[in-house]
Design a protein around this motif. Structure first.
Motif, PDB file in Angstrom:
ATOM      1  N   THR A  59       0.983  -4.019  -6.068  1.00 46.96           N
ATOM      2  CA  THR A  59       0.988  -4.812  -4.839  1.00 46.96           C
ATOM      3  C   THR A  59       0.115  -6.055  -4.933  1.00 46.96           C
ATOM      4  OG1 THR A  59      -0.904  -3.619  -3.906  1.00 46.96           O
ATOM      5  CG2 THR A  59       1.303  -2.700  -3.508  1.00 46.96           C
ATOM      6  N   ARG A  61      -3.103  -5.780  -4.634  1.00 49.66           N
ATOM      7  CA  ARG A  61      -4.307  -5.439  -3.883  1.00 49.66           C
ATOM      8  C   ARG A  61      -4.834  -4.056  -4.268  1.00 49.66           C
ATOM      9  NH1 ARG A  61      -5.073  -8.758   0.712  1.00 49.66           N
ATOM     10  NH2 ARG A  61      -7.195  -7.953   0.547  1.00 49.66           N
ATOM     11  N   CYS A 196      -3.585   0.614  -1.555  1.00 50.40           N
ATOM     12  CA  CYS A 196      -4.239  -0.680  -1.725  1.00 50.40           C
ATOM     13  C   CYS A 196      -5.714  -0.574  -1.319  1.00 50.40           C
ATOM     14  CB  CYS A 196      -3.550  -1.739  -0.880  1.00 50.40           C
ATOM     15  SG  CYS A 196      -1.866  -2.133  -1.438  1.00 50.40           S
TER      16      CYS A 196
END
Length: 229
Positions: A59, A61, A196
């Protein structure tokens, strides 16, 4: 579906993976987030050389500890896995409209972020697949307690195979220990479900395993990857 379900009922993890791979050669994929459950399945696939394509969603993150585990896992098994990223233009538009951390402002914003960083890349990763293997377990959340071993996923138009759906957390820990499977060191710091970095915290004593995900909101603690028909 009934025929495939019949050949999977009562199988061990290895047997089930072998049977779906044989039933749909070249069309079986496994999505890993490098959580404990996913490490169990990855170990079974790679240690037994089962022909399943493995991929993960980055992602952008994630925790540094997750990246460390990715490299450690690659070195341990010496097997390839594909990495899918969100489209830069989608992330740029989101940040322009909501800011870097706009997902804290509302459930809608958070789900929009998950859609860009997870759902859209997953759609690309699943192209051409007939069977999608996941690490879902029934006891992980109320939203997953009635999930079957095999289900038709209307959203992605394929079968989803959940070989660990009946496993308890103790079973997962036992497997990791027995086969010396590498796992994310954040698990030793109270992190049960790891996503995340901005959206995950450690779970406190007595809290639900999914309490550490999107802890600031009262939702079903899902990101949109998994729906049930």
């Amino acid at each position: 579906m009934s025929e495939l379900k019949d050949i999977l009922e009562g199988t061990t993890l290895e047997e089930g993976l072998r049977r779906v791979a044989a039933a749909y050669p070249g069309q079986v994929v496994f999505s890993t987030s490098f959580g404990q459950e996913d490490q169990v399945i990855a170990d079974a696939i790679w240690r037994h050389d089962i022909p399943v394509r493995v991929f993960t969603l980055d992602t952008g993150r994630l925790f540094e500890e997750t990246y460390e585990l990715m490299d450690l896992t690659r070195a341990r098994y010496k097997k390839p896995f594909e990495v899918y990223f969100p489209r830069p233009e989608d992330v740029e538009q989101y940040v322009e409209e909501h800011g870097f951390n706009g997902f804290y402002d509302s459930v809608e914003n958070r789900k929009a972020c998950c859609h860009i960083r997870k759902v859209l890349p997953l759609r690309r990763a699943l192209q051409g697949a007939r069977i999608w293997i996941t690490g879902l377990r029934a006891e992980q959340s109320d939203n997953r307690k009635d999930t079957p071993l095999l289900e038709w996923d209307e959203q992605y138009q394929l079968y989803k195979y959940n070989p660990l759906i009946g496993w308890e957390y103790a079973d997962v820990l036992s497997y990791l220990k027995d086969y010396q499977v590498p796992y994310n060191r954040l698990h030793d710091k109270g992190f049960v479900s790891i996503g995340c970095a901005p959206c995950t915290r450690a779970v406190l004593t007595g809290e639900h395993p999914r309490a550490g995900r999107w802890w600031w909101e009262q939702s079903q603690k899902e990101c949109g990857l998994h729906t049930h028909s």
